[in-house]
Design a protein around this motif. Structure first.
Motif, PDB file in Angstrom:
ATOM      1  N   GLY A  58      37.168  43.887  41.239  1.00 60.26           N
ATOM      2  CA  GLY A  58      37.537  43.112  42.283  1.00 60.26           C
ATOM      3  C   GLY A  58      38.130  43.992  43.530  1.00 60.26           C
ATOM      4  N   ALA A  59      38.406  43.732  44.672  1.00 60.37           N
ATOM      5  CA  ALA A  59      38.639  44.397  45.809  1.00 60.37           C
ATOM      6  C   ALA A  59      40.055  44.713  45.769  1.00 60.37           C
ATOM      7  CB  ALA A  59      38.047  43.809  47.034  1.00 60.37           C
ATOM      8  N   HIS A  60      40.535  45.824  45.803  1.00 58.25           N
ATOM      9  CA  HIS A  60      42.161  45.911  45.685  1.00 58.25           C
ATOM     10  C   HIS A  60      42.535  46.034  47.333  1.00 58.25           C
ATOM     11  CE1 HIS A  60      41.101  47.808  42.208  1.00 58.25           C
ATOM     12  NE2 HIS A  60      42.388  47.947  41.675  1.00 58.25           N
ATOM     13  N   PRO A  61      44.030  45.467  47.424  1.00 59.14           N
ATOM     14  CA  PRO A  61      44.646  45.361  48.860  1.00 59.14           C
ATOM     15  C   PRO A  61      44.420  46.727  49.797  1.00 59.14           C
ATOM     16  CG  PRO A  61      45.807  44.350  47.320  1.00 59.14           C
ATOM     17  CD  PRO A  61      44.885  45.044  46.539  1.00 59.14           C
ATOM     18  N   GLU A  62      44.490  47.706  49.258  1.00 60.63           N
ATOM     19  CA  GLU A  62      44.351  49.135  49.629  1.00 60.63           C
ATOM     20  C   GLU A  62      43.469  49.854  48.972  1.00 60.63           C
ATOM     21  OE1 GLU A  62      48.077  50.986  50.913  1.00 60.63           O
ATOM     22  OE2 GLU A  62      49.007  49.098  50.876  1.00 60.63           O
ATOM     23  N   THR A 664      32.181  43.801  45.755  1.00 62.55           N
ATOM     24  CA  THR A 664      31.904  42.239  45.055  1.00 62.55           C
ATOM     25  C   THR A 664      32.729  41.360  45.919  1.00 62.55           C
ATOM     26  OG1 THR A 664      32.609  41.178  43.029  1.00 62.55           O
ATOM     27  CG2 THR A 664      34.130  42.816  43.620  1.00 62.55           C
ATOM     28  N   ALA A 665      32.654  40.120  45.731  1.00 58.19           N
ATOM     29  CA  ALA A 665      33.127  39.148  46.510  1.00 58.19           C
ATOM     30  C   ALA A 665      34.787  38.846  46.025  1.00 58.19           C
ATOM     31  CB  ALA A 665      32.356  37.811  46.459  1.00 58.19           C
ATOM     32  N   ASP A 666      35.107  39.217  44.748  1.00 58.69           N
ATOM     33  CA  ASP A 666      36.174  38.716  44.244  1.00 58.69           C
ATOM     34  C   ASP A 666      37.349  39.802  45.024  1.00 58.69           C
ATOM     35  OD1 ASP A 666      35.069  36.706  42.944  1.00 58.69           O
ATOM     36  OD2 ASP A 666      34.720  37.924  41.156  1.00 58.69           O
ATOM     37  N   ALA A 667      38.421  39.338  45.185  1.00 57.47           N
ATOM     38  CA  ALA A 667      39.494  40.222  45.607  1.00 57.47           C
ATOM     39  C   ALA A 667      40.914  39.959  45.153  1.00 57.47           C
ATOM     40  CB  ALA A 667      39.607  40.209  47.265  1.00 57.47           C
ATOM     41  N   ILE A 668      41.830  40.782  45.025  1.00 57.67           N
ATOM     42  CA  ILE A 668      42.862  40.665  44.272  1.00 57.67           C
ATOM     43  C   ILE A 668      43.847  39.963  45.532  1.00 57.67           C
ATOM     44  CG2 ILE A 668      45.123  41.830  43.508  1.00 57.67           C
ATOM     45  CD1 ILE A 668      43.330  44.091  42.557  1.00 57.67           C
ATOM     46  N   PRO A 669      44.398  38.790  45.243  1.00 56.53           N
ATOM     47  CA  PRO A 669      45.378  38.395  46.329  1.00 56.53           C
ATOM     48  C   PRO A 669      46.507  39.269  46.556  1.00 56.53           C
ATOM     49  CG  PRO A 669      45.649  37.120  44.245  1.00 56.53           C
ATOM     50  CD  PRO A 669      44.495  38.250  43.983  1.00 56.53           C
TER      51      PRO A 669
END
Length: 900
Positions: A58-62, A664-669
């Protein structure tokens, strides 16, 4: 916001690795080594056997600042937070506590050691996510730059510093055991050697120190000629070989027994070798680099040197031009500043291919190797044109190069650079000529190139022979040619230049006067580029004043003008049906223009300006390339899978800002986003996605028809004829047994027919009171209107019925003579209400006609009903006059237009 009105973020293509060192894991269940690389905010996991991409996190905030792994987890640091992942994409733990950015991680049994930029060391319990202990170091005294655990040293970690010293710590007691004086140069990396107590220390001056920790003595010292030691790894398959990486992209293999260089892999990467990992007990070496490549080397040569076994790579520099290739939308052609031409697949990264780097002499360059500063490598490509019609027969891709007059050809089928370098004889000794634009005809036979001198030349792409020139000897334009297009039938050539002229030429000059253009359009501004849609003969022309002009090639005139961008126009692309034009500009916006209505229907802003855009031939994706980004970004077309109201965007509307898609489309909130902000965003999205619905009545002065199907009311007067025609010839036979399903009654809504169900009769008979009335559901609604004067429910009930049911309801109004007159009067009042409201005009007329047909005799006999009809007639005539006036006017206009 994750999407605009038309486009939604999908994913990024072309990312393999960056400057974060590669990490390897051995999975016992798979019997395979896994390779983990960082790509910015995501990390990729590859299988070592076939280099296939197994998962994307998943995508990290930074951006990720550090990677590490053990048997169970992959650990990533993003900002001041640390994350633990299972199976490559399942987030299991989050560790919060650091105040600065984390740059070193070390899994240590049940604990995790982390160090941030402020040299604060924390030890975490992996399962509970709690801080076990921590220690603070001063950057002025001991700034930690390297971290490792020496083998057989229980509860011990070794720290390297920028000051050149090393310290050995017991993390259980949080006590420093020993300080190594160091070598007065910053330590870049520390790696465990195969021998117990010995570590390899890499310094920024190029030295590699093999140091014995037990006795604090240097075993021996090696010097790398390439400068800073960026990575170190040791083979564990029985060969005493140490591999080191450098900033220049070279890998040096050292023989530890002979203490000398065994071999070198020169130019292993175009960038620095930041990650080196020898796979355990195998003659394999994995290397990664910021040049966006991941390589697997095998040591099977006679001299022990490494040979490239597998490769996964992307562009080393940001792509400049991207174009979808073919009609299936599965492949994207891409060129970038590294002089390479690549193919990226939208289906799977396994299908990604490279056509190589442009070279003056392809064979000589291939023998010489992949040197970064190879003099045979041509300058970067600036434009690309491709045509798939004859891709199996000969070269079908043409490119121009920065500062060169040569146009190079490439073969998509053979995945290599072609033999032809197209340049007219008159330019061979003119070093100031530069090819500025290029195109390929739809038949796949010809290449047309424009030059900075104003000339336009045509070549045969199969043979490379020059065929024709357009214009006079001085050229087709007074200044550089910025765009060329050819129609699908090879009859018209359109050229545009910096002189602000768009010229139309015959494709083949059969007559002397064909050297002159057929038509010249003065667009008043310098032209930046042309983008064509051959199927619909539309041509988008970008002007220097940030305006886009749409030209019809068949009509040879300007048909649309789009204004709104505030920066230089970089690229544009048509949708497959040529209804939309998508433009990208240096103002960091991507805009969608509706060509038929000449309106801006969508706009969104991206963090970095888009340099190139391309619409998929299937309309599924929009691909974009951006400044300072090595990847290609895909945006999904939302109109394909959901209804999107496309209203014109107003000048005062706020432009939404959308981040670029990740791998990817999933990201960490991100916990920093408050719930209120998220709710505001949701509300904004709901407002944008609201669909316009027409009201039931535009104006109370207008007579409105209903949207009901004509089959529900048109045959009401002829219902007897219809029933007679549909009457079955044979009487229906009663089934021997009851069916397994319940019979239904014909109606808009599902209703079961229980009329033939035999009920159990009780011994006590129920007697109906003579005052009780047997009314239908519609009759009951009509009866209530006598008190409320609200006829809405009664009208809706009639509208939900079919013709036969309506006929039955109208006839049953006079079934009971005791209440016939009131019921008939209420029905007339209901029709009067419909006429007064000026809604459902045709339904009111149909219901009234059926009513008069069934009950005409009773209306004339009953005085109360006859008096009501006299007032009703005035309202009927008034309504009909309004309809008749508009209807006859429209009919007369249509008849007049037919005659003319």
């Amino acid at each position: 916001m994750s999407h605009s009105k038309v486009f939604q973020r999908n994913r990024a293509l072309g990312y393999v690795s960056n400057h974060i060192p590669v990490v390897t894991r051995y999975i016992q269940r798979r019997k395979e080594n896994l390779i983990v690389t960082c790509t910015g905010r995501n990390f990729h996991t590859y299988g070592c056997s076939h280099f296939t991409l197994l998962s994307v996190s998943g995508a990290h905030p930074e951006d990720i600042t550090c990677l590490s792994a053990d048997t169970y987890h992959v650990y990533t640091a993003s900002g001041n937070k640390i994350y633990a992942w299972r199976r490559g994409n399942e987030l299991k733990h989050t560790y919060k506590g650091h105040e600065s950015q984390v740059h070193l991680l070390l899994p240590f049994g049940p604990h995790l050691v982390s160090i941030d930029e402020g040299s604060n060391l924390m030890i975490w319990d992996i399962k509970t996510e709690e801080v076990v202990s921590e220690s603070n170091f001063s950057n002025n005294v001991f700034k930690i730059t390297a971290l490792m655990h020496p083998n057989t040293y229980i509860n011990k970690i070794l720290l390297g510093s920028e000051q050149g010293q090393m310290q050995l710590w017991n993390i259980k007691l949080m006590k420093m055991i020993y300080t190594f004086s160091g070598w007065n140069f910053s330590i870049s990396i520390i790696e465990q050697a195969p021998a117990v107590d010995v570590v390899a220390v890499g310094l920024i001056d190029g030295r590699i120190i093999l140091h014995n920790l037990k006795v604090d003595q240097t075993v021996f010292e090696l010097v790398q000629d390439w400068g800073v030691v960026t990575s170190i790894s040791f083979r564990s398959d029985g060969h005493p070989i140490m591999a080191t990486g450098s900033l220049q992209g070279h890998i040096v293999l050292w023989n530890l027994e002979q203490r000398k260089v065994e071999s070198q892999i020169l130019n292993a990467h175009f960038g620095s070798v930041t990650g080196l990992k020898c796979l355990p007990n195998e003659p394999l070496l994995v290397s990664s680099s910021p040049d966006n490549t991941l390589k697997l080397w095998i040591f099977d040569l006679a001299d022990g040197a490494g040979r490239l076994l597998r490769l996964r790579e992307g562009h080393a520099e940001p792509p400049t031009v991207i174009r979808f290739y073919g009609n299936d939308g599965h492949n994207i052609l891409s060129i970038s500043g590294d002089s390479s031409l690549r193919i990226f697949s939208t289906q799977t990264e396994t299908f990604n291919k490279s056509l190589g780097r442009a070279s003056y002499n392809r064979k000589a360059s291939k023998k010489k190797g992949r040197a970064v500063d190879d003099p045979l490598i041509m300058p970067q490509m600036t434009n690309i044109a491709a045509e798939s019609t004859r891709d199996k027969d000969w070269d079908n891709i043409a490119t121009t190069h920065l500062g060169l007059g040569v146009v190079t050809t490439w073969s998509y089928d053979k995945l290599k650079m072609g033999e032809h370098k197209l340049l007219p004889e008159k330019f061979k000794f003119n070093m100031n000529v530069t090819a500025t634009t290029v195109t390929i005809t739809q038949c796949g036979n010809y290449v047309l190139a424009g030059y900075n001198t104003g000339h336009v030349e045509r070549f045969n792409i199969q043979s490379g022979v020059h065929r024709s020139s357009y214009g006079s000897d001085k050229g087709a334009h007074e200044g550089p040619v910025k765009g060329i297009s050819v129609d699908c039938l090879n009859t018209v050539v359109v050229t545009a230049g910096r002189d602000g002229k768009v010229k139309f030429w015959p494709f083949q000059a059969l007559k002397p006067n064909d050297k002159e253009p057929k038509t010249v359009i003065d667009v008043k501004e310098s032209v930046e580029w042309l983008r064509a849609h051959r199927e619909n003969s539309l041509l988008a022309t970008a002007l220097q004043d940030f305006t886009i002009v749409l030209i019809d090639v068949d009509m040879q005139r300007i048909v649309r003008r789009f204004e709104g961008h505030t920066g230089r126009l970089n690229d544009a692309t048509f949708s497959p049906d040529s209804r939309w034009l998508v433009t990208a500009s240096m103002d960091r916006t991507i805009r969608v223009w509706d060509i038929p209505s000449s309106q801006l229907i969508d706009i969104f802003q991206v963090p970095e300006a888009s340099t190139s855009v391309s619409f998929s031939p299937t309309g599924e994706f929009l691909a974009s390339a951006h400044v300072c980004n090595l990847g290609i970004f895909l945006w999904s077309n939302r109109t394909l899978y959901s209804h999107v109201p496309l209203k014109a965007v107003k000048a005062e509307d706020k432009i939404p800002s959308i981040s670029l898609p990740g791998s990817t489309a999933d990201a960490i909130p991100d916990s920093s986003d408050s719930t209120e902000e998220a709710m505001v965003l949701d509300d904004d999205e709901d407002e944008d996605s609201k669909e316009y619905t027409s009201p039931d009545q535009l104006s109370p002065k207008l007579v409105t028809m209903s949207a009901l199907a004509t089959s529900r009311w048109l045959n009401l007067l002829n219902i007897d004829i219809v029933k007679k025609r549909n009457k079955p010839k044979d009487a229906p036979k009663t089934p021997a047994a009851a069916p397994f399903f319940l019979p239904t009654v014909s109606a808009p809504q599902l209703q079961f027919d229980f009329s033939d169900v035999q009920k159990q009769q009780d011994s006590a008979k129920l007697l109906a009171h003579p005052d009780f009335q047997s009314l239908t559901p519609f009759g009951q609604l009509l009866e209530k209107t006598a008190e409320t004067n609200d006829f809405v429910q009664a009208v809706e009930k009639l509208k939900s019925m079919g013709p036969s049911a309506i006929d039955l309801e109208v006839q049953s109004l006079a079934f009971d003579m005791r209440c016939a007159v009131p019921m008939l009067l209420q029905f007339l009042k209901m029709i009067k209400h419909m006429l007064k409201s000026k809604k459902d005009f045709e339904l009111a007329q149909a219901y009234l006609s059926l009513f008069l047909k069934c009950h005409g005799t009773m209306l004339s006999e009953e005085q109360e009903l006859a008096e009501f009809l006299s007032d009703f007639q005035k309202l009927q005539l008034k309504s009909w006059k309004v309809v008749r006036e508009k209807l006859f006017y429209n009919l007369s206009v249509v008849q007049h237009l037919k005659k003319t």
